[in-house]
Write an enzyme that holds these catalytic residues in place. Structure first.
Site, PDB file in Angstrom:
ATOM      1  CD  GLN A 268      -3.050  -4.465   6.551  1.00 32.92           C
ATOM      2  OE1 GLN A 268      -3.255  -3.574   5.820  1.00 32.92           O
ATOM      3  NE2 GLN A 268      -3.696  -5.859   5.959  1.00 32.92           N
TER       4      GLN A 268
ATOM      5  CE  LYS B 178      -3.851  -2.464   2.033  1.00 35.64           C
ATOM      6  NZ  LYS B 178      -4.427  -2.699   3.264  1.00 35.64           N
TER       7      LYS B 178
ATOM      8  CG  ASP C  47      -9.950  -0.419   4.853  1.00 39.37           C
ATOM      9  OD1 ASP C  47      -9.558  -0.759   3.540  1.00 39.37           O
ATOM     10  OD2 ASP C  47      -9.227  -0.904   5.496  1.00 39.37           O
TER      11      ASP C  47
END
Ligand code: NDP
Length: 286
Positions: free
Chosen positions: A98, A54, A121
């Site tokens: 994460q 990422k 997200d």
């Protein structure tokens, strides 16, 4: 029938190029660059790889990134404090926690503490609620949104088609159903309690499979001319496999995504797109 093999890698490249060009325009106009902050709690090797990928992807498109590494024994209060700091930081557009978090941390509770307008997200219930009520300023979960992007960039129509989704997770299946509905598909959602899966999959013009089990769908279960989108990522002895038996669909499907190189690369590309969307929201760019 010749089956078109869809290259998610190429489509993701095109999405990244668009993000890079747009970011460049804003920075050249004297604005700050967008920024993504990633919180990594613990040392899960797979998570470390994802976070590195990422960061690299951000770098390539001119999005600033910051990884906050926290030890595996961090307390809930410590993680919350970091999230609150990033929520309050006007330079940070997107915050990504994460997953998975270490077992002692309450994932459901903590993911909801990221401000909805920085939740790139798309996990926040406010974003889920906006998606289900047709509010397009929401951040959509990256993987199902990536499937829509694939369809659009490949010129594959959705409106009026029967889309059958196998899988109903909050991460993929459910938001995919809502996104497909928003694109005017007629949607059927199947899951582990669906009797006679084939009766449904064989009716699909667009079949999206997100189960996590190789071979869930094979060529016998699809309609001639269907578009087959395989979201599954399964690590097997023969390497990475999707949920669809790819070979048996060749010659019958009109188009299919391979694994690897299909939906997978789209997820990070759409994360970049969501970060840019958050930046534009914060910078009040139309
Ligand atoms: P989940 O385990 O959360 O959900 C799986 C879904 O599949 C559930 O709804 C389950 O039903 C359903 N299911 C399980 N077995 C069957 C069956 N035999 N027949 C029909 N439905 C079944 O998984 P995710 O949605 O998170 O992920 C699905 C797959 O997609 C995984 O392989 C994952 O690795 C991959 N993935 C890929 C991403 C990418 O970047 N390409 C990103 C995210 C996920 P029920 O609800 O009844 O239990």
């Amino acid at each position: 029938m010749d089956t078109r093999i869809i290259s998610g890698s190429e489509i993701a490249k095109a999405v990244r190029a668009d993000v890079r060009n747009e970011v460049k325009t804003y920075v050249q106009a004297g604005r700050r660059a967008p920024k993504l902050a990633v919180i990594l709690v613990g040392n899960d090797p797979a998570s470390e790889v994802y976070v590195r990928n990422k960061s690299k992807a951000c770098e390539k498109v001119g999005i600033l990134h910051d990884t906050i590494n926290m030890s595996a024994d961090s307390t809930e209060e410590e993680v919350i404090k970091v999230i609150e700091g990033l929520n309050a930081d006007p330079q940070v557009d997107g915050i990504l926690l994460q997953l998975p978090l270490p077992a002692h941390l309450d994932e459901k509770k903590i993911t909801q503490l990221v401000l909805a307008n920085k939740d790139v997200d798309g996990f926040h219930i406010e974003n889920a609620g906006m998606l289900s009520t047709g509010r397009w300023e929401a951040f959509f979960p990256c993987t199902p949104w990536g499937v829509i992007e694939i369809m659009k960039r490949e010129g594959l129509p959705i409106r009026g088609k029967h889309c059958v989704i196998v899988g109903r997770s909050n991460l993929v299946g459910k938001p995919e159903a809502l996104l497909m509905l928003a694109e005017d598909a007629t949607v059927t959602v199947c899951h582990s309690r669906t009797p006679d899966l084939k009766a449904f999959t064989s009716q699909a013009d667009i079949l999206v499979v997100a189960v996590g089990r190789p071979g869930t769908v094979n060529g016998d279960m699809i309609k001639e001319g269907a578009v087959v989108i395989d979201v599954g990522i399964n690590r097997t002895e023969e390497g990475l496999k999707g949920d669809v038996d790819f070979d048996s669909c060749l010659g019958k499907a009109a188009a299919i995504t391979p694994v690897p190189g299909g939906v997978g690369p789209m997820t990070i590309a759409m994360l970049l797109k969501n970060t840019l969307k958050a930046y534009k929201l914060h910078e009040q760019i139309d």
